[in-house]
Design an enzyme around this catalytic site. Structure first.
Site, short mmCIF file in Angstrom:
data_model
loop_
_atom_site.label_atom_id
_atom_site.label_comp_id
_atom_site.label_asym_id
_atom_site.label_seq_id
_atom_site.Cartn_x
_atom_site.Cartn_y
_atom_site.Cartn_z
N GLU A 306 -0.28 -59.84 -69.77
CA GLU A 306 -0.43 -59.20 -71.09
C GLU A 306 0.80 -59.33 -71.96
OE1 GLU A 306 -3.66 -55.75 -70.02
OE2 GLU A 306 -1.56 -55.22 -69.76
C1 LIG Z 1 -2.32 -56.84 -64.46
C2 LIG Z 1 -2.84 -55.62 -65.18
O1 LIG Z 1 -3.83 -55.03 -64.78
N1 LIG Z 1 -2.14 -55.23 -66.28
C3 LIG Z 1 -2.53 -53.97 -66.95
N2 LIG Z 1 -4.00 -54.01 -67.15
C4 LIG Z 1 -4.73 -52.77 -67.23
C5 LIG Z 1 -4.27 -51.79 -66.16
C6 LIG Z 1 -5.06 -50.48 -66.20
O2 LIG Z 1 -6.37 -50.67 -65.73
C7 LIG Z 1 -2.78 -51.53 -66.35
O3 LIG Z 1 -2.51 -51.01 -67.63
C8 LIG Z 1 -2.01 -52.82 -66.11
O4 LIG Z 1 -0.63 -52.61 -66.42
#
Ligand SMILES: CC(=O)N[C@H]1NC[C@H](CO)[C@H](O)[C@@H]1O
Length: 508
Positions: A306
């Site tokens: 992200e």
């Molecule tokens: C690799 C990943 O999952 N990154 C983010 N995605 C959503 C997650 C919550 O469900 C967390 O915020 C996490 O930091």
């Protein structure tokens, strides 16, 4: 006869018999068999013997209580034979966790290649013992041949969105051992807080933790977690997620994050680590050097998920760097450049890097070998197929996100995941080294971690340990999981009281 529920996760091969034996704490003992390479003094197994005695006989205080069943009981010994010693080592990606367990009159023979297999066998034996009336313990004649389907069976805790006290982490490691999970993926820092107390950069937690004293993990806290895990055959893989998810890092390390610009100048906000500065790579090298020595596991998780490019695009230094590197306007190339740089840094410290699938999605030409953790919703089987075709190892997390509450997220959803059902050759499927349940911390802290984690994570534990054909029925699994859930509430203390009430209610 009380239904014998057996072992969770389901062993590869198990035969139950109706013949059963009365156990009594005064006549029960663990010992090393004469042909064992591991002997008394192997602190890992000596400690396990004590721990499992308490788990099997939770109400026994060592006195002469419950004399009544004493007469029926005959001496019972669990004999352990380990082929290759290794009591003072750390578990790793190649550890052999296989074991054989043969329970007959007066003796259970537990044979394992390594101490890690012995630990798995001791857990299985403890689950075979059941209480029929208060303080009458039995075990049935049983034959088990067992080994894990996948070598990497992980559980992620996020200690940045909410701080988790060390004792909560230790309790979670206990429950992981009951489920034969063998990797604790410690997502230790992130945007909201930096609780890891670095030796080299103490300001990272002094300024980046929720509180510089009460909400940090000192070096001794970290050592305690690693030791508690090792005694249970669990690896600790730390994640220092970057270049995104690093807001808290900027509090204690000025100039690390990219200054975001609006038309006229700096906007006052910060973005991902600044990939255009040599100082960023020097910092990451120093930090990863420390992390590589603090955490003994051969794997380290470097994150890479992200990354928001907007701030990078707004910053003139980053723009100039893009031009210098010939990346044009493709910021994915910049993320890949940064990730490849820190993967090379961790490789220099003899660590294998795990990264989130974004890194793979952004660039197919990173040369170093690394492990891809597939996490994005959608067609994760398609994503696994792409990664496997590129010849990279895979950890599957996508269908095991336990942090997302809601009625659809019940245990059956995780139980019915079929990790190898993507199109691909047998060779490619061998690249799937395992899976991981993720308990992100946005909505989770010490108050609701356990009930949100268990027994749903147990469904994934069986998926990752057991034979898929033998464990394909949700209906058949339900009564076993219900019974196992009660067995998990087995350590003395608050849990114990609720267990006692629950247990005896069920029996009456
Ligand atoms: C690799 C990943 O999952 N990154 C983010 N995605 C959503 C997650 C919550 O469900 C967390 O915020 C996490 O930091």
């Amino acid at each position: 006869l009380k239904q014998v529920y057996g072992v969770w996760p389901m062993p590869q091969h198990i035969s139950h018999f109706t013949e059963r034996y009365v156990l009594h704490p005064h006549q029960f003992s663990y010992k090393y068999s004469s042909d064992s390479a591991a002997r008394h003094g192997c602190s890992l197994l000596d400690a396990a013997f004590k721990r499992y005695f308490r788990i099997i006989f939770p109400d026994f205080e060592g006195g002469t209580e419950f004399r009544k069943t004493w007469s029926e009981a005959k001496p019972f010994t669990v004999s352990v034979s380990v082929r290759t010693v290794g009591c003072d080592e750390y578990p790793n990606q190649d550890s052999d966790e296989s074991y054989n367990l043969s329970v007959s009159a007066g003796e259970a023979m537990l044979r394992a290649e390594s101490v890690w297999g012995a630990l798995r066998g001791l857990e299985s034996f403890s689950q075979l013992v059941y209480e029929e009336n208060y303080n009458s313990y039995y075990v049935n004649k049983t034959e088990i041949v067992d080994f894990p389907r996948f070598p990497f069976r992980g559980l992620l805790l996020d200690t940045s969105r909410h701080y988790l006290p060390v004792h909560v982490i230790l309790k979670t490691l206990d429950a992981m051992a009951y489920n034969k999970f063998n990797v604790f993926h410690w997502h230790i820092v992130d945007d909201p807080s930096f609780p890891y107390q670095s030796r080299l950069y103490p300001d990272l937690s002094n300024k980046g933790a929720f509180h510089p004293v009460t909400h940090i993990y000192t070096q001794s806290d970290v050592r305690k977690v690693i030791s508690h895990a090792r005694f249970r055959g669990i690896r600790v893989v730390p994640e220092f997620d970057s270049p995104g998810h690093t807001q808290s890092w900027g509090k204690g390390q000025p100039d690390l994050l990219t200054t975001c610009y609006k038309r006229t100048g700096p906007s006052g906000t910060f973005g991902p680590i600044n990939p255009s500065l040599g100082s960023s790579y020097q910092f990451m090298s120093n930090l990863l050097k420390e992390v590589s020595s603090v955490f003994p596991d051969t794997f380290v998780h470097l994150g890479g998920d992200e990354v928001d490019f907007a701030c990078w695009k707004s910053n003139p230094n980053v723009q100039a760097f893009m031009a210098k590197m010939g990346f044009g306007n493709d910021y994915k190339k910049l993320e890949s450049f940064y990730m490849e740089s820190i993967m090379n840094i961790s490789a220099a410290f003899n660590k294998t890097a795990i990264v989130w699938q974004d890194v793979f999605d952004f660039s197919k030409q990173i040369r170093t070998q690394y492990v891809v953790e597939v996490w994005k919703r959608g067609c994760y089987l398609c994503n696994m197929h792409q990664v496997a075709k590129a010849g990279l190892k895979i950890i599957l997390a996508a269908p095991f996100y336990l942090d997302l509450p809601g009625p659809t997220h019940n245990w059956a959803r995780y139980y019915t995941v079929r990790p190898l059902s993507f199109k691909g050759t047998e060779q490619q499927k061998k690249l799937v080294i395992g899976g991981e349940v993720c308990m992100w911390g946005e909505y989770v802290d010490a108050a609701n971690l356990s009930p949100r984690l268990w027994p749903r994570a147990s469904a994934a534990a069986e998926r990752l340990w057991s034979d898929e054909e033998q464990t394909s029925s949700v209906e058949k699994a339900f009564p076993r999981l219900q019974d196992f859930r009660c067995k998990m509430i087995r350590e003395p203390g608050l849990d114990r009281d609720s267990y006692t009430l629950q247990h005896h209610k069920r029996l009456d």
